[in-house]
Motif scaffolding. Sequence first.
Motif, PDB file in Angstrom:
ATOM      1  N   MET A   1       0.850  -1.215   0.000  1.00  0.00           N
ATOM      2  CA  MET A   1       0.000   0.000   0.000  1.00  0.00           C
ATOM      3  C   MET A   1       0.882   1.262   0.000  1.00  0.00           C
ATOM      4  N   GLY A   2       0.612   2.183  -0.951  1.00  0.00           N
ATOM      5  CA  GLY A   2       1.417   3.405  -1.022  1.00  0.00           C
ATOM      6  C   GLY A   2       1.033   4.399   0.057  1.00  0.00           C
ATOM      7  N   GLU A   3       1.816   5.467   0.133  1.00  0.00           N
ATOM      8  CA  GLU A   3       1.523   6.506   1.135  1.00  0.00           C
ATOM      9  C   GLU A   3       0.205   7.195   0.786  1.00  0.00           C
ATOM     10  N   ARG A   4      -0.620   7.453   1.785  1.00  0.00           N
ATOM     11  CA  ARG A   4      -1.906   8.113   1.546  1.00  0.00           C
ATOM     12  C   ARG A   4      -1.662   9.599   1.260  1.00  0.00           C
ATOM     13  N   SER A   5      -2.469  10.176   0.386  1.00  0.00           N
ATOM     14  CA  SER A   5      -2.276  11.590   0.059  1.00  0.00           C
ATOM     15  C   SER A   5      -3.418  12.427   0.631  1.00  0.00           C
ATOM     16  N   ALA A   6      -3.211  13.732   0.683  1.00  0.00           N
ATOM     17  CA  ALA A   6      -4.249  14.642   1.176  1.00  0.00           C
ATOM     18  C   ALA A   6      -5.484  14.569   0.279  1.00  0.00           C
ATOM     19  N   ALA A   7      -5.266  14.331  -1.016  1.00  0.00           N
ATOM     20  CA  ALA A   7      -6.403  14.246  -1.949  1.00  0.00           C
ATOM     21  C   ALA A   7      -7.299  13.062  -1.597  1.00  0.00           C
ATOM     22  N   ASP A   8      -6.685  11.970  -1.108  1.00  0.00           N
ATOM     23  CA  ASP A   8      -7.491  10.813  -0.675  1.00  0.00           C
ATOM     24  C   ASP A   8      -8.463  11.248   0.413  1.00  0.00           C
ATOM     25  N   GLU A   9      -7.960  12.052   1.365  1.00  0.00           N
ATOM     26  CA  GLU A   9      -8.776  12.466   2.517  1.00  0.00           C
ATOM     27  C   GLU A   9      -9.894  13.428   2.087  1.00  0.00           C
ATOM     28  N   ALA A  10      -9.647  14.225   1.057  1.00  0.00           N
ATOM     29  CA  ALA A  10     -10.639  15.227   0.633  1.00  0.00           C
ATOM     30  C   ALA A  10     -11.926  14.577   0.128  1.00  0.00           C
ATOM     31  N   ARG A  11     -11.838  13.330  -0.320  1.00  0.00           N
ATOM     32  CA  ARG A  11     -13.037  12.626  -0.813  1.00  0.00           C
ATOM     33  C   ARG A  11     -14.107  12.479   0.260  1.00  0.00           C
ATOM     34  N   ILE A  12     -13.715  12.618   1.533  1.00  0.00           N
ATOM     35  CA  ILE A  12     -14.643  12.382   2.632  1.00  0.00           C
ATOM     36  C   ILE A  12     -15.890  13.270   2.527  1.00  0.00           C
ATOM     37  N   CYS A  13     -15.715  14.489   1.999  1.00  0.00           N
ATOM     38  CA  CYS A  13     -16.839  15.440   1.936  1.00  0.00           C
ATOM     39  C   CYS A  13     -17.910  15.021   0.932  1.00  0.00           C
ATOM     40  N   GLU A  14     -17.523  14.155  -0.022  1.00  0.00           N
ATOM     41  CA  GLU A  14     -18.506  13.711  -1.028  1.00  0.00           C
ATOM     42  C   GLU A  14     -19.339  12.537  -0.529  1.00  0.00           C
ATOM     43  N   LEU A  15     -18.863  11.865   0.515  1.00  0.00           N
ATOM     44  CA  LEU A  15     -19.566  10.679   1.022  1.00  0.00           C
ATOM     45  C   LEU A  15     -20.627  11.092   2.033  1.00  0.00           C
ATOM     46  N   THR A  16     -21.605  10.226   2.230  1.00  0.00           N
ATOM     47  CA  THR A  16     -22.709  10.544   3.146  1.00  0.00           C
ATOM     48  C   THR A  16     -22.250  10.480   4.603  1.00  0.00           C
TER      49      THR A  16
END
Length: 263
Positions: A1-16
């Motif tokens: 598993m690669g290093e997580r990026s800030a962009a990965d975390e930003a997806r949280i706002c689109e989820l319910t």
Amino acid sequence: MGERSAADEARICELTALVTGAASERGIGRGVALRLAREGRPLALLDLGADGLAEAAEQARAAGSPSVATAQADISDEASVGAAVAAVDDAAVAPIGTLVSCAGIANPTPFLELTSADFLRTLSINTLGTFHLAQRVLPRMLQQGLGRIVAMSSTAAQDGGGNFSTSAYAASKAGVEGLIRGLAKEVAGTGVTTAAIAPANIDTDIMGGRLEGERREQFVARTPVGRLGTVEELAELVAFLVGPHGGFTTGATYNLNGGLRVG
Ligand SMILES: NC(=O)c1ccc[n+]([C@@H]2O[C@H](COP(=O)([O-])OP(=O)(O)OC[C@H]3O[C@@H](n4cnc5c(N)ncnc54)[C@H](O)[C@@H]3O)[C@@H](O)[C@H]2O)c1
């Protein structure tokens, strides 16, 4: 598993974001739901009461949430939670990525008067209820590689309570904190993070009546910052924890108590 990026975390706002306890008009769940709605986040609201839920959903839509699913459930009942989470998952525009577990009850019964049924009821709603919810939403979060789980504890978990709630309540909330810590470790590295918030003296109706007059003055006098806390202040902390910048904290308990208990 690669290093997580800030962009990965930003997806949280689109989820319910699934928020429990939002039926209570002046409660913490309502405040959290409206705060997240103002960010334009899709919501799912779960509570016992149908009337309060409908009102909360209407307010959340008006505040800017693009989609608000609702479900009635008793969180102490595993089957009821299972059916409700499945229903909102179907109705929601996006998969559940956030759980904010605010539903709960107080219990002011003195220790020698507590029956085991009364004790168990408090644990079944406050502790087991949080477990039921977290267990239902976690598989989806693991699949997505992203999720936030925030649950309400209480200062009572740390100092034993005594104002509104006594030992059964303190035990139930200490259980919530332990659950949040244990889960944080089990899911570390998956993109799912957890947090507990331990509030005290937030100006809501949890004891069935607003704090007014002399009683209110006593509470204010006992609170070092010199006032009660607001649901808006608490909701702001939740918004950080379940937002794009909340991904580097997990398993912690955040105190929000006006200095009532420091450390
Ligand atoms: N207000 C405070 O100062 C304070 C302090 C410490 C902790 N807390 C915690 O914060 C949370 C929210 O408190 P509040 O002040 O908003 O309380 P509140 O009484 O205003 O709201 C609680 C909500 O939980 C719901 N609920 C209760 N039992 C349920 C069940 N079995 N299934 C589904 N829903 C259920 C109620 O219908 C209500 O909408 C609680 O867990 C409480 O213990 C609050």
